[in-house]
Design a protein around this motif. Structure first.
Motif, PDB file in Angstrom:
ATOM      1  N   HIS A  22      42.928 -42.525  -9.210  1.00 25.04           N
ATOM      2  CA  HIS A  22      42.807 -42.409 -10.668  1.00 25.04           C
ATOM      3  C   HIS A  22      41.410 -42.818 -11.127  1.00 25.04           C
ATOM      4  CE1 HIS A  22      42.948 -46.759 -11.488  1.00 25.04           C
ATOM      5  NE2 HIS A  22      43.891 -46.843 -10.555  1.00 25.04           N
ATOM      6  N   GLU A  30      48.995 -41.491 -13.778  1.00 22.82           N
ATOM      7  CA  GLU A  30      48.343 -40.296 -14.295  1.00 22.82           C
ATOM      8  C   GLU A  30      48.312 -39.180 -13.254  1.00 22.82           C
ATOM      9  OE1 GLU A  30      45.365 -42.721 -17.341  1.00 22.82           O
ATOM     10  OE2 GLU A  30      44.564 -41.804 -15.531  1.00 22.82           O
ATOM     11  N   LEU A  31      48.504 -39.537 -11.997  1.00 22.00           N
ATOM     12  CA  LEU A  31      48.490 -38.552 -10.920  1.00 22.00           C
ATOM     13  C   LEU A  31      49.866 -38.374 -10.282  1.00 22.00           C
ATOM     14  CD1 LEU A  31      45.117 -39.758  -9.495  1.00 22.00           C
ATOM     15  CD2 LEU A  31      45.534 -37.403 -10.195  1.00 22.00           C
ATOM     16  N   HIS A  91      40.496 -38.195  -9.776  1.00 20.72           N
ATOM     17  CA  HIS A  91      40.284 -37.819 -11.178  1.00 20.72           C
ATOM     18  C   HIS A  91      39.202 -38.690 -11.796  1.00 20.72           C
ATOM     19  CE1 HIS A  91      41.369 -38.305 -15.587  1.00 20.72           C
ATOM     20  NE2 HIS A  91      40.868 -37.092 -15.473  1.00 20.72           N
ATOM     21  N   SER A  92      38.265 -38.068 -12.492  1.00 19.87           N
ATOM     22  CA  SER A  92      37.198 -38.754 -13.201  1.00 19.87           C
ATOM     23  C   SER A  92      36.416 -39.648 -12.223  1.00 19.87           C
ATOM     24  CB  SER A  92      37.785 -39.547 -14.370  1.00 19.87           C
ATOM     25  OG  SER A  92      36.775 -40.000 -15.228  1.00 19.87           O
ATOM     26  N   GLY A  95      37.133 -39.188  -8.674  1.00 23.10           N
ATOM     27  CA  GLY A  95      36.485 -38.083  -7.971  1.00 23.10           C
ATOM     28  C   GLY A  95      35.199 -38.522  -7.291  1.00 23.10           C
ATOM     29  N   THR A 112      37.743 -32.828  -6.562  1.00 17.74           N
ATOM     30  CA  THR A 112      37.329 -33.659  -7.691  1.00 17.74           C
ATOM     31  C   THR A 112      37.862 -33.043  -8.980  1.00 17.74           C
ATOM     32  OG1 THR A 112      35.203 -32.531  -8.066  1.00 17.74           O
ATOM     33  CG2 THR A 112      35.230 -34.341  -6.473  1.00 17.74           C
ATOM     34  N   LEU A 113      38.402 -33.890  -9.834  1.00 19.79           N
ATOM     35  CA  LEU A 113      38.941 -33.463 -11.130  1.00 19.79           C
ATOM     36  C   LEU A 113      38.130 -34.145 -12.221  1.00 19.79           C
ATOM     37  CD1 LEU A 113      42.753 -34.034 -10.369  1.00 19.79           C
ATOM     38  CD2 LEU A 113      41.421 -31.953  -9.952  1.00 19.79           C
ATOM     39  N   HIS A 190      36.884 -28.632 -13.198  1.00 19.88           N
ATOM     40  CA  HIS A 190      36.313 -29.189 -14.423  1.00 19.88           C
ATOM     41  C   HIS A 190      36.682 -28.280 -15.586  1.00 19.88           C
ATOM     42  CE1 HIS A 190      33.259 -32.484 -15.137  1.00 19.88           C
ATOM     43  NE2 HIS A 190      33.437 -32.011 -16.372  1.00 19.88           N
ATOM     44  N   PRO A 227      44.871 -33.987 -14.870  1.00 22.28           N
ATOM     45  CA  PRO A 227      46.183 -34.120 -14.225  1.00 22.28           C
ATOM     46  C   PRO A 227      47.360 -34.178 -15.194  1.00 22.28           C
ATOM     47  CG  PRO A 227      44.614 -35.756 -13.390  1.00 22.28           C
ATOM     48  CD  PRO A 227      44.033 -35.166 -14.630  1.00 22.28           C
ATOM     49  N   ARG A 232      47.749 -28.324 -16.458  1.00 25.79           N
ATOM     50  CA  ARG A 232      47.936 -29.116 -15.241  1.00 25.79           C
ATOM     51  C   ARG A 232      48.635 -28.353 -14.133  1.00 25.79           C
ATOM     52  NH1 ARG A 232      51.691 -32.925 -18.763  1.00 25.79           N
ATOM     53  NH2 ARG A 232      53.752 -32.001 -18.447  1.00 25.79           N
TER      54      ARG A 232
END
Length: 248
Positions: A22, A30-31, A91-92, A95, A112-113, A190, A227, A232
């Motif tokens: 996360h 969140e994931l 994520h963020s 990543g 990578t998100l 992205h 996510p 999503r």
């Protein structure tokens, strides 16, 4: 004490493992939806909790980026012990840690998100005070309440420690310093309407990694929270297809 629902999660599956990381002030929850999706595709999934997250914002203020990276390393060690291969999705800020981990360990694939090489101008990073005056200082962190997500997702910190923002900046610098060592296949996801991680970040990652297999997948209306945002399911499907591929 860890907040209810903020715990790391482990979803047993097949021989291929996926480590989910996360972001800054975020939570493993969140994931969780992505983890459930990947488990149904046959992966063993571990969602790590970065040190100082999911407890109190004061706890987070005492952590360095190396403490967070150690959480990632610990998660990798767990998965590597029970899986034949490990891929990483972050994520963020997660990543960035995914990219960093791939320079240290034999990571199969990286996704990578919304990874932030550049922070969007409207976030006001240019106004960040010097580190020496940031200790014990916190600023509000607004986020709309989300529906259709695990309840813990809406329990993220509503303040962020300014010293932690300096640690985030250090993570970005560290990533830029060794991104040329990334050789694992990379999928960079992205959204064009991301107002936290400037979309230029995706182009930078694509241009700097040395991966023979690398691709950008653009979304249009997901903002920063890929996510748990409107697109999503597309994010999950594209990531799963990339993680399942081999020999491209």
């Amino acid at each position: 004490m860890i907040l209810p629902g903020a715990e790391p999660f482990f979803l047993p599956g097949g021989e291929k493992g996926v480590l989910l990381i996360h972001g800054f002030t975020g939570l493993p929850a969140e994931l969780l939806l992505m983890g459930d999706f990947l488990q149904k595709k046959g992966f063993t999934v571990l969602g790590v909790r970065l040190a100082g997250h999911g407890t109190t914002v004061e706890d987070m203020s005492r952590m360095t980026w190396e403490d967070w990276m150690d959480s990632v390393r610990d998660g990798y060690a767990v998965l590597a012990g029970c899986c034949s291969s490990v891929s990483v999705v972050g994520h963020s800020m997660g990543g960035l840690f995914a990219l960093l981990l791939s320079t240290e360990e034999p990571v199969d694939r990286v996704v990578t998100l919304a990874a932030p090489i550049y922070i969007a101008e409207e976030r006001g990073l240019r106004y960040l005070p010097p580190r020496e005056v940031c200790t014990g200082q916190f600023v509000p962190k607004a986020r709309r309440r989300l529906s259709g997500v695990p309840p813990a997702v809406n329990r993220t910190y509503r303040r962020m420690p300014l010293v932690g923002v300096h640690e985030l900046v250090d993570v970005i610098g560290r990533t830029k310093g060794c991104i040329s060592q990334v050789t694992a296949p990379v999928l960079i996801m992205h959204s064009r309407d991301d107002h936290t991680a400037d979309p230029r970040s995706a182009e930078y990652i694509y241009g700097q990694v040395k991966s023979k297999i690398r691709r950008i997948f653009w979304l249009e209306k997901s903002g920063h929270l890929l996510p748990v945002a409107a697109e999503r399911e597309t994010v999950f499907a594209e990531a799963a297809a990339f993680l399942q591929a081999s020999g491209e």
